[in-house]
Design a protein around this motif. Structure first.
Motif, PDB file in Angstrom:
ATOM      1  N   LYS A   1       0.741  -1.459  -0.244  1.00 65.40           N
ATOM      2  CA  LYS A   1       0.200  -0.077  -0.026  1.00 65.40           C
ATOM      3  C   LYS A   1       0.485   0.777   0.131  1.00 65.40           C
ATOM      4  O   LYS A   1       0.580   2.488  -0.620  1.00 65.40           O
ATOM      5  CB  LYS A   1      -0.647   0.167   0.952  1.00 65.40           C
ATOM      6  N   LEU A   2       2.121   0.840   0.959  1.00 59.15           N
ATOM      7  CA  LEU A   2       3.254   2.391   1.311  1.00 59.15           C
ATOM      8  C   LEU A   2       3.326   3.063  -0.660  1.00 59.15           C
ATOM      9  O   LEU A   2       3.511   4.041  -1.327  1.00 59.15           O
ATOM     10  CB  LEU A   2       4.142   2.272   1.344  1.00 59.15           C
TER      11      LEU A   2
ATOM     12  N   ILE B   1       0.898   4.190  -2.602  1.00 59.09           N
ATOM     13  CA  ILE B   1       0.364   5.562  -2.389  1.00 59.09           C
ATOM     14  C   ILE B   1       1.539   7.148  -2.965  1.00 59.09           C
ATOM     15  O   ILE B   1       1.596   7.399  -3.352  1.00 59.09           O
ATOM     16  CB  ILE B   1       0.748   5.676  -0.479  1.00 59.09           C
TER      17      ILE B   1
ATOM     18  N   LEU C   1       1.238   7.408  -6.331  1.00 59.90           N
ATOM     19  CA  LEU C   1       0.240   8.398  -6.843  1.00 59.90           C
ATOM     20  C   LEU C   1       0.626   9.900  -6.498  1.00 59.90           C
ATOM     21  O   LEU C   1       0.135  10.458  -7.638  1.00 59.90           O
ATOM     22  CB  LEU C   1      -0.898   7.822  -5.392  1.00 59.90           C
ATOM     23  N   VAL C   2       1.832   9.736  -5.673  1.00 58.42           N
ATOM     24  CA  VAL C   2       2.252  11.012  -5.888  1.00 58.42           C
ATOM     25  C   VAL C   2       3.892  11.492  -6.655  1.00 58.42           C
ATOM     26  O   VAL C   2       3.634  12.934  -7.268  1.00 58.42           O
ATOM     27  CB  VAL C   2       2.369  11.473  -4.212  1.00 58.42           C
TER      28      VAL C   2
ATOM     29  N   GLU D   1       0.337   7.158 -11.966  1.00 61.28           N
ATOM     30  CA  GLU D   1      -0.930   7.269 -11.324  1.00 61.28           C
ATOM     31  C   GLU D   1      -1.522   6.028 -11.673  1.00 61.28           C
ATOM     32  O   GLU D   1      -2.716   5.105 -10.365  1.00 61.28           O
ATOM     33  CB  GLU D   1      -1.856   8.451 -11.491  1.00 61.28           C
TER      34      GLU D   1
ATOM     35  N   MET E   1      -2.758  -0.205  -4.928  1.00 65.45           N
ATOM     36  CA  MET E   1      -3.512  -0.055  -4.274  1.00 65.45           C
ATOM     37  C   MET E   1      -5.053  -1.075  -4.142  1.00 65.45           C
ATOM     38  O   MET E   1      -4.717  -1.792  -2.571  1.00 65.45           O
ATOM     39  CB  MET E   1      -3.454   1.346  -4.120  1.00 65.45           C
TER      40      MET E   1
END
Length: 59
Positions: free
Chosen positions: A2-3, A6, A9-10, A40, A47
């Motif tokens: 999950k990290l 994320i 995405l950033v 993204e 995710m």
């Protein structure tokens, strides 16, 4: 996982925003914007897949 999603995405947003600000040529800007969107989407897929795996383990 999950990290990593994320962070992807950033990073995708950072690529898109920096391309819009830094690149004057529309073709180069469009290429980098598409690359940022691809990053993204990769982060979003990571995710979702990690979320589905975690929910499958609980059930």
């Amino acid at each position: 996982m999950k990290l990593a999603g994320i962070l992807l995405l950033v990073a995708g947003w950072a690529i898109v925003l920096s391309a819009i600000v830094l690149l004057p040529a529309p073709v180069g800007r469009a290429v980098f914007v598409l690359a940022g969107i691809a990053v993204e989407l990769l982060g979003l897929a990571l995710m979702v897949s990690s979320h589905l795996v975690l929910n499958a383990d609980k059930g």
